[in-house]
Structure formats: structure tokens, C-alpha cells
Scaffold this active site. Structure first.
Site, mmCIF file in Angstrom:
data_model
loop_
_atom_site.group_PDB
_atom_site.id
_atom_site.type_symbol
_atom_site.label_atom_id
_atom_site.label_comp_id
_atom_site.label_asym_id
_atom_site.label_seq_id
_atom_site.Cartn_x
_atom_site.Cartn_y
_atom_site.Cartn_z
ATOM 1 N N ASP A 188 48.139 29.544 34.239
ATOM 2 C CA ASP A 188 47.039 30.501 34.318
ATOM 3 C C ASP A 188 47.453 31.837 33.727
ATOM 4 O OD1 ASP A 188 48.864 31.117 36.332
ATOM 5 O OD2 ASP A 188 47.502 30.635 37.973
ATOM 6 N N GLU A 208 40.257 28.683 42.816
ATOM 7 C CA GLU A 208 39.903 29.231 44.122
ATOM 8 C C GLU A 208 39.006 28.253 44.883
ATOM 9 O OE1 GLU A 208 41.197 31.964 45.121
ATOM 10 O OE2 GLU A 208 41.364 33.439 43.513
#
Length: 259
Positions: free
Chosen positions: A78, A151
Site C-alpha cells: 500500500d 479497512e
């Protein structure tokens, strides 16, 4: 306390007496895993994680002289949208300082977070990953259960996208401030690139690390509650070849019948 292990569904869990032992044991397992890989193929593809949980682990990897980095292709999980590679808060900077400058990998493919067309960058990185199937993926666990930047609100075990842009939870952004990576919340990017859960779960082998008492609640949740994208880390319980390494503090809330 001595190191011990147990299984939860298909997930193998190792509990180590300290974060130092955890890092050393995990690094040894990487070296052991790569030996048969190199006997069957010329190169291996690794996906790197960042964060405080990885620091000692990466240091132990650098110290293991039997790992032939010249045959290893590196990706990472990421990166913050718009951040430059030379920013100390950048994950590319983290990996450069803590791993890449100490080894000589065959190649490191970084997410180009400054790209003028972010969706095109997602596609570029997706195509690179398709060309290099993941042999080994490293992970940490966020305090809300996120893996990479998947998330709870955006996690999808069957995500149709290999790489995507996501909005970060405020809890995740606050953690970055608390760990000293940013000065205050307003300076933490609101969006980030992430490999999706569907991409992460294609890895032939996953090694996940969690240490410290702050991770104890989410470790208990991921191992004892229902497997659900509301706790993305729980998805590791159905991956066929994942090892979760915990230190004693991260495992402190586990019941005796589980641990």
C-alpha cells in the site's frame, strides 16, 4: 514462556515470548520457505508490509545471509495517495531505508503514488502483479483489523479489483500520528492505494505479525469471532498457508482453550 503454536481453522498461530523472538522466528521461516521455491523456479515474488511490527523482522531478514535477494522480485502492499517517495512518511521510503538499501533485489516495483492518473496507476500495478504471482506476502494487522489498507468498511474477500483506492478510517489515520509518522491528523492523507484482500489471499504463503498489548483485542476478535470483512484479518483463517506470529503481549487475551 516458551514459543508454542496452535491452529485456528487453517491458520497456523505461533506465540513467541517477545517481539525479538517473534521477528527472529518469522525471518527463519522465510528463509526455510524460500529454499524449495528456488529449487523449482528462478525467481520468487514477495510483497512487503510496513509499520512498526515489521522493523525487527526486516532487520532479521537483512541479516540472514542465505537469502538470495538477487532472485527476489519485490512489491509492497500500500501507499498514500499523492505522497512522494522521498517523504519520510512514504512506505517506499520506509522500505528503502529498512530493507532495500541493505540488499540487492532483482527488482522492486513501487506504487507510484504521485501519478497524475491514480486509476491508471492502479491498473499498471495490477498488471505487474498478474505477471508476477505472489509467492510470499508479509502482513501486519491494524488495530481495527485492517490488512494493508483494506479497512472494515471497504474490505471484500472477493474484491473484483486487484489494486484500488480507498478512503482511510480516522482511527487508522490517528494511529499514524500516534506512531510519529505525521505531525497531526490534518497532514495524514485521506486516501491510499492498497492491494485488495482478493489479491493478498492469492499469495501462496502469508506471514502475518502482531505484537504488543494494543493488538491484543483485535487478535482475539480475528481468532474467535465470525470470519467477516468487518474484521478483515479474520479472512486469514481460511487461507490454506498462513502463519500468524504473535508475541506474548498480543496473545494475552486469548483463552486457554484456544491458545
Amino acid at each position: 514462556m516458551e514459543t508454542y503454536q496452535f491452529k485456528k481453522d487453517t491458520l497456523s498461530v505461533w506465540v513467541c515470548p517477545s517481539s525479538k523472538t517473534l521477528a527472529q522466528t518469522a525471518a527463519e521461516s522465510v528463509e526455510e520457505y524460500l529454499h524449495p521455491i528456488f529449487s523449482k523456479q528462478q525467481t520468487a515474488t514477495l510483497v512487503l508490509a510496513t509499520g512498526n511490527s515489521q522493523l525487527e523482522f526486516l532487520a532479521h531478514l537483512v541479516a540472514r545471509e542465505q537469502i538470495d535477494w538477487s532472485r527476489i522480485i519485490l512489491f509492497h502492499l500500500d501507499e498514500y495517495l499523492g505522497i512522494s517517495a522521498d517523504s519520510p512518511a512514504s512506505f517506499r521510503y520506509y522500505l528503502q531505508e529498512n530493507l532495500i538499501k541493505h540488499i540487492s533485489p532483482k527488482h522492486f516495483y513501487g506504487i507510484e503514488a504521485e501519478a497524475l492518473e491514480p486509476l491508471a496507476e492502479c491498473e499498471r500495478y495490477s498488471q505487474l502483479l498478474k505477471q508476477h504471482p505472489i509467492d510470499l506476502c508479509f502482513l501486519g494487522i491494524g488495530s481495527n483489523g485492517h490488512l494493508a489498507f483494506n479497512e472494515p468498511g471497504v474490505a471484500n474477500f472477493k474484491d473484483p479489483y486487484p489494486v484500488k483506492l480507498v478512503k482511510l478510517a480516522e482511527k487508522t489515520r490517528l494511529t499514524q500520528v500516534e506512531q510519529g509518522h505525521f505531525s497531526h491528523l490534518d497532514t495524514v492523507p485521506q486516501y491510499a492505494y492498497t492491494l485488495t484482500l482478493s489479491t493478498i489471499l492469492t499469495a501462496n504463503k502469508i506471514i502475518c505479525l502482531a505484537s504488543g498489548t494494543t493488538k491484543a483485542p483485535i487478535v482475539k476478535q480475528m481468532l474467535t469471532d465470525t470470519i467477516t470483512p468487518a474484521c478483515p484479518a479474520s479472512g486469514l483463517r481460511f487461507h490454506p498457508n498462513t502463519t500468524l506470529f504473535l508475541d506474548g503481549e498480543a496473545a494475552i487475551q486469548l483463552e486457554g482453550n484456544l491458545a
